[in-house]
Design a protein around this motif. Structure first.
Motif, PDB file in Angstrom:
ATOM      1  N   ALA A   5       6.764   0.739  -3.765  1.00 56.28           N
ATOM      2  CA  ALA A   5       7.494   0.543  -2.585  1.00 56.28           C
ATOM      3  C   ALA A   5       6.745  -0.920  -1.939  1.00 56.28           C
ATOM      4  O   ALA A   5       5.616  -0.914  -1.839  1.00 56.28           O
ATOM      5  N   PRO A   6       7.730  -1.748  -1.407  1.00 55.81           N
ATOM      6  CA  PRO A   6       7.213  -2.686  -0.631  1.00 55.81           C
ATOM      7  C   PRO A   6       6.348  -2.502   0.397  1.00 55.81           C
ATOM      8  O   PRO A   6       6.682  -1.507   1.251  1.00 55.81           O
ATOM      9  N   VAL A   7       5.287  -3.246   0.473  1.00 57.96           N
ATOM     10  CA  VAL A   7       4.346  -2.996   1.662  1.00 57.96           C
ATOM     11  C   VAL A   7       5.014  -3.594   3.045  1.00 57.96           C
ATOM     12  O   VAL A   7       5.190  -5.021   3.007  1.00 57.96           O
ATOM     13  N   ALA A   8       5.075  -3.028   4.065  1.00 57.75           N
ATOM     14  CA  ALA A   8       5.669  -3.379   5.380  1.00 57.75           C
ATOM     15  C   ALA A   8       4.394  -4.080   6.023  1.00 57.75           C
ATOM     16  O   ALA A   8       3.340  -3.415   6.298  1.00 57.75           O
ATOM     17  N   ARG A   9       4.624  -5.464   6.268  1.00 58.66           N
ATOM     18  CA  ARG A   9       3.472  -6.295   7.081  1.00 58.66           C
ATOM     19  C   ARG A   9       3.665  -6.206   8.318  1.00 58.66           C
ATOM     20  O   ARG A   9       4.820  -6.193   8.875  1.00 58.66           O
TER      21      ARG A   9
END
Length: 69
Positions: A5-9
């Protein structure tokens, strides 16, 4: 493989001084003190609220100045 899953910055916090058009430096280029910047921020916020409500800060609702930040 399992999809990652893409990491939320985290979004950087908005600079309240920039949002209100307050410069962090004096006209001569030196850095303003925190107290001076807070004073200018408070004046900018009050001016904005007076623009929305011309009676803001008058005798009729003076308490709003002291409870608003």
């Amino acid at each position: 493989q399992t999809p990652v899953a893409p990491v939320a910055r985290p979004q950087p916090a908005p600079d309240v001084f920039e949002q209100n058009g307050i410069s962090k430096t004096n006209p001569d280029g030196s850095k303003k003190s925190d107290a001076k910047m807070q004073e200018e921020l408070r004046a900018a916020i009050i001016a904005k609220k007076r623009q929305q409500n011309p009676r803001y800060g008058t005798v009729f609702n003076i308490g709003n100045i002291f409870k608003d930040e």
